[in-house]
Design a protein around this motif. Sequence first.
Motif, PDB file in Angstrom:
ATOM      1  N   PRO A  73       0.822  -1.212   0.000  1.00  0.00           N
ATOM      2  CA  PRO A  73       0.000   0.000   0.000  1.00  0.00           C
ATOM      3  C   PRO A  73       0.856   1.261   0.000  1.00  0.00           C
ATOM      4  O   PRO A  73       1.922   1.314   0.619  1.00  0.00           O
ATOM      5  CB  PRO A  73      -0.806  -0.121   1.309  1.00  0.00           C
ATOM      6  CG  PRO A  73      -0.025  -1.057   2.166  1.00  0.00           C
ATOM      7  CD  PRO A  73       0.685  -1.981   1.236  1.00  0.00           C
ATOM      8  N   ARG A  74       0.399   2.250  -0.757  1.00  0.00           N
ATOM      9  CA  ARG A  74       1.098   3.545  -0.783  1.00  0.00           C
ATOM     10  C   ARG A  74       0.960   4.229   0.575  1.00  0.00           C
ATOM     11  O   ARG A  74      -0.020   4.014   1.283  1.00  0.00           O
ATOM     12  CB  ARG A  74       0.492   4.441  -1.863  1.00  0.00           C
ATOM     13  CG  ARG A  74       0.567   3.854  -3.269  1.00  0.00           C
ATOM     14  CD  ARG A  74       1.843   4.223  -3.940  1.00  0.00           C
ATOM     15  NE  ARG A  74       1.927   3.744  -5.304  1.00  0.00           N
ATOM     16  CZ  ARG A  74       3.028   3.805  -6.025  1.00  0.00           C
ATOM     17  NH1 ARG A  74       4.134   4.297  -5.496  1.00  0.00           N
ATOM     18  NH2 ARG A  74       3.062   3.358  -7.253  1.00  0.00           N
ATOM     19  N   VAL A  75       1.951   5.047   0.892  1.00  0.00           N
ATOM     20  CA  VAL A  75       1.925   5.726   2.193  1.00  0.00           C
ATOM     21  C   VAL A  75       2.023   7.244   1.989  1.00  0.00           C
ATOM     22  O   VAL A  75       2.547   7.713   0.973  1.00  0.00           O
ATOM     23  CB  VAL A  75       3.095   5.253   3.093  1.00  0.00           C
ATOM     24  CG1 VAL A  75       2.940   3.794   3.438  1.00  0.00           C
ATOM     25  CG2 VAL A  75       4.443   5.510   2.405  1.00  0.00           C
ATOM     26  N   PRO A  76       1.504   8.017   2.954  1.00  0.00           N
ATOM     27  CA  PRO A  76       1.641   9.470   2.841  1.00  0.00           C
ATOM     28  C   PRO A  76       3.107   9.875   3.019  1.00  0.00           C
ATOM     29  O   PRO A  76       3.733   9.516   4.008  1.00  0.00           O
ATOM     30  CB  PRO A  76       0.783  10.012   3.995  1.00  0.00           C
ATOM     31  CG  PRO A  76      -0.035   8.858   4.467  1.00  0.00           C
ATOM     32  CD  PRO A  76       0.737   7.626   4.140  1.00  0.00           C
ATOM     33  N   VAL A  77       3.655  10.563   2.033  1.00  0.00           N
ATOM     34  CA  VAL A  77       5.017  11.088   2.100  1.00  0.00           C
ATOM     35  C   VAL A  77       4.918  12.581   1.791  1.00  0.00           C
ATOM     36  O   VAL A  77       4.257  12.974   0.826  1.00  0.00           O
ATOM     37  CB  VAL A  77       5.937  10.395   1.060  1.00  0.00           C
ATOM     38  CG1 VAL A  77       7.312  11.043   1.042  1.00  0.00           C
ATOM     39  CG2 VAL A  77       6.053   8.908   1.352  1.00  0.00           C
ATOM     40  N   HIS A  78       5.547  13.412   2.608  1.00  0.00           N
ATOM     41  CA  HIS A  78       5.426  14.859   2.447  1.00  0.00           C
ATOM     42  C   HIS A  78       6.813  15.479   2.375  1.00  0.00           C
ATOM     43  O   HIS A  78       7.649  15.248   3.259  1.00  0.00           O
ATOM     44  CB  HIS A  78       4.644  15.471   3.614  1.00  0.00           C
ATOM     45  CG  HIS A  78       3.328  14.800   3.856  1.00  0.00           C
ATOM     46  ND1 HIS A  78       2.238  14.984   3.039  1.00  0.00           N
ATOM     47  CD2 HIS A  78       2.946  13.915   4.816  1.00  0.00           C
ATOM     48  CE1 HIS A  78       1.231  14.255   3.487  1.00  0.00           C
ATOM     49  NE2 HIS A  78       1.634  13.591   4.558  1.00  0.00           N
ATOM     50  N   GLY A  79       7.069  16.245   1.330  1.00  0.00           N
ATOM     51  CA  GLY A  79       8.354  16.916   1.208  1.00  0.00           C
ATOM     52  C   GLY A  79       8.710  17.160  -0.247  1.00  0.00           C
ATOM     53  O   GLY A  79       7.898  16.960  -1.154  1.00  0.00           O
TER      54      GLY A  79
ATOM     55  N   ASN B 177       7.278   4.930  -2.498  1.00  0.00           N
ATOM     56  CA  ASN B 177       5.975   4.319  -2.243  1.00  0.00           C
ATOM     57  C   ASN B 177       4.955   5.377  -1.823  1.00  0.00           C
ATOM     58  O   ASN B 177       4.131   5.167  -0.929  1.00  0.00           O
ATOM     59  CB  ASN B 177       6.100   3.233  -1.171  1.00  0.00           C
ATOM     60  CG  ASN B 177       4.946   2.257  -1.220  1.00  0.00           C
ATOM     61  OD1 ASN B 177       4.395   1.999  -2.283  1.00  0.00           O
ATOM     62  ND2 ASN B 177       4.560   1.728  -0.076  1.00  0.00           N
ATOM     63  N   ALA B 178       5.059   6.556  -2.469  1.00  0.00           N
ATOM     64  CA  ALA B 178       4.276   7.720  -2.048  1.00  0.00           C
ATOM     65  C   ALA B 178       2.878   7.718  -2.660  1.00  0.00           C
ATOM     66  O   ALA B 178       2.685   7.295  -3.800  1.00  0.00           O
ATOM     67  CB  ALA B 178       5.006   8.998  -2.440  1.00  0.00           C
ATOM     68  N   LEU B 179       1.929   8.216  -1.896  1.00  0.00           N
ATOM     69  CA  LEU B 179       0.541   8.310  -2.353  1.00  0.00           C
ATOM     70  C   LEU B 179       0.358   9.367  -3.430  1.00  0.00           C
ATOM     71  O   LEU B 179      -0.338   9.159  -4.409  1.00  0.00           O
ATOM     72  CB  LEU B 179      -0.364   8.680  -1.162  1.00  0.00           C
ATOM     73  CG  LEU B 179      -1.075   7.565  -0.409  1.00  0.00           C
ATOM     74  CD1 LEU B 179      -1.793   8.145   0.798  1.00  0.00           C
ATOM     75  CD2 LEU B 179      -2.067   6.847  -1.315  1.00  0.00           C
TER      76      LEU B 179
ATOM     77  N   GLU C  24       1.699  16.902   0.884  1.00  0.00           N
ATOM     78  CA  GLU C  24       1.246  18.279   1.118  1.00  0.00           C
ATOM     79  C   GLU C  24       2.072  19.304   0.341  1.00  0.00           C
ATOM     80  O   GLU C  24       1.601  20.408   0.074  1.00  0.00           O
ATOM     81  CB  GLU C  24       1.298  18.591   2.615  1.00  0.00           C
ATOM     82  CG  GLU C  24       0.276  17.833   3.430  1.00  0.00           C
ATOM     83  CD  GLU C  24      -1.152  18.224   3.089  1.00  0.00           C
ATOM     84  OE1 GLU C  24      -1.493  19.406   3.206  1.00  0.00           O
ATOM     85  OE2 GLU C  24      -1.928  17.334   2.693  1.00  0.00           O
ATOM     86  N   ALA C  25       3.290  18.947  -0.042  1.00  0.00           N
ATOM     87  CA  ALA C  25       4.127  19.884  -0.807  1.00  0.00           C
ATOM     88  C   ALA C  25       3.523  20.190  -2.181  1.00  0.00           C
ATOM     89  O   ALA C  25       3.799  21.237  -2.766  1.00  0.00           O
ATOM     90  CB  ALA C  25       5.539  19.324  -0.965  1.00  0.00           C
ATOM     91  N   THR C  26       2.680  19.270  -2.696  1.00  0.00           N
ATOM     92  CA  THR C  26       2.080  19.511  -4.018  1.00  0.00           C
ATOM     93  C   THR C  26       1.168  20.731  -4.000  1.00  0.00           C
ATOM     94  O   THR C  26       0.893  21.317  -5.040  1.00  0.00           O
ATOM     95  CB  THR C  26       1.283  18.282  -4.506  1.00  0.00           C
ATOM     96  OG1 THR C  26       0.253  17.978  -3.563  1.00  0.00           O
ATOM     97  CG2 THR C  26       2.186  17.069  -4.672  1.00  0.00           C
ATOM     98  N   LYS C  27       0.695  21.127  -2.805  1.00  0.00           N
ATOM     99  CA  LYS C  27      -0.170  22.315  -2.708  1.00  0.00           C
ATOM    100  C   LYS C  27       0.581  23.588  -3.090  1.00  0.00           C
ATOM    101  O   LYS C  27      -0.037  24.602  -3.396  1.00  0.00           O
ATOM    102  CB  LYS C  27      -0.720  22.453  -1.284  1.00  0.00           C
ATOM    103  CG  LYS C  27      -1.731  21.380  -0.910  1.00  0.00           C
ATOM    104  CD  LYS C  27      -2.250  21.575   0.503  1.00  0.00           C
ATOM    105  CE  LYS C  27      -3.314  20.522   0.834  1.00  0.00           C
ATOM    106  NZ  LYS C  27      -3.786  20.608   2.227  1.00  0.00           N
TER     107      LYS C  27
END
Length: 317
Positions: free
Chosen positions: A15-21, A45-47, A69-72
Amino acid sequence: MAHSSPSQPRPPKIPRVPVHGVLLLDKSVGWSSNDALIKAKRLLNALKAGHTGTLDPFATGLLPLCFGEATKFSQDLLEADKTYEAFVHLGIVTNTGDTEGEVLSTKPVDVSLAQIESALQQFRGEISQVPPMHSALKRDGKPLYEYARAGITLEREARKVTIHQLELLGYEAPFLRIRVMCSKGTYIRVLGEDIGALLGCGAHLNQLRRTGVGALTLEGSVTLDQFIAFEDSERAQALLPVDGLLTTFPAVMLTDVLTERFLHGQRLALGKEGIALPAESGRARVYQESNGRLLGTGLMQEFGILAPERLISTLSN
């Protein structure tokens, strides 16, 4: 009668996991921006992931990849100025403006440094550029390069772009080496072609390397080969935090009470709260003071009013 062996069960999907950065990728020749993004996303393995403006496959250099969240905030980098170093090959014109195309014409190169400096001066400041046929710009839902590959040339309107800096780094005939800082939407291939046309010998881009996107540089970047070789834990550590995209904005620190109100979308009258305010109005990065958590961005308005702009999901913190 031979019996076929039972098919092997497929391994379960991880399963993909939340990765932020943010990953500062130093893209190598041959990779498309999208393929590089897909590879990095898979390795983490980022969502959720996105890039911040494409680099041609033949180009190298800085490709910031945003996760979670960086995609924002990736739109800010799409709009940001870019910095490039390029080798312009004088005397040879190709149908793509770079090394990947077919040679259309060849002319002798007999230009002086004075002529080159005079030509470069014509391209500083606001200029008009006609986007190349070999580009991802779309017409009727199809990228221009698809028409070009079919031998079709369409009329394109010139667009205004700004060349903030154009510096000659070296000249060893037939190669010019230049550094360019420019506004979004500038085609360095077209700039190289136009410089060659003005010099009377034509030109194409031999090498292109992006060294800066907004305030981000190649410092701390990694190549895809390096990223592949990392252990899983090292990959996560290679990411900048989300606020690595926001370093040019002043910081505002909120109390726990004001944090709750900010995250509920309320405008805050900070002038009455004794909060240290930025010297000027405009965008700010906003933190919860008690734990240093990034809350998102806000707009500092008149009279010390802070209006929420883009908020970080509290689930990601």
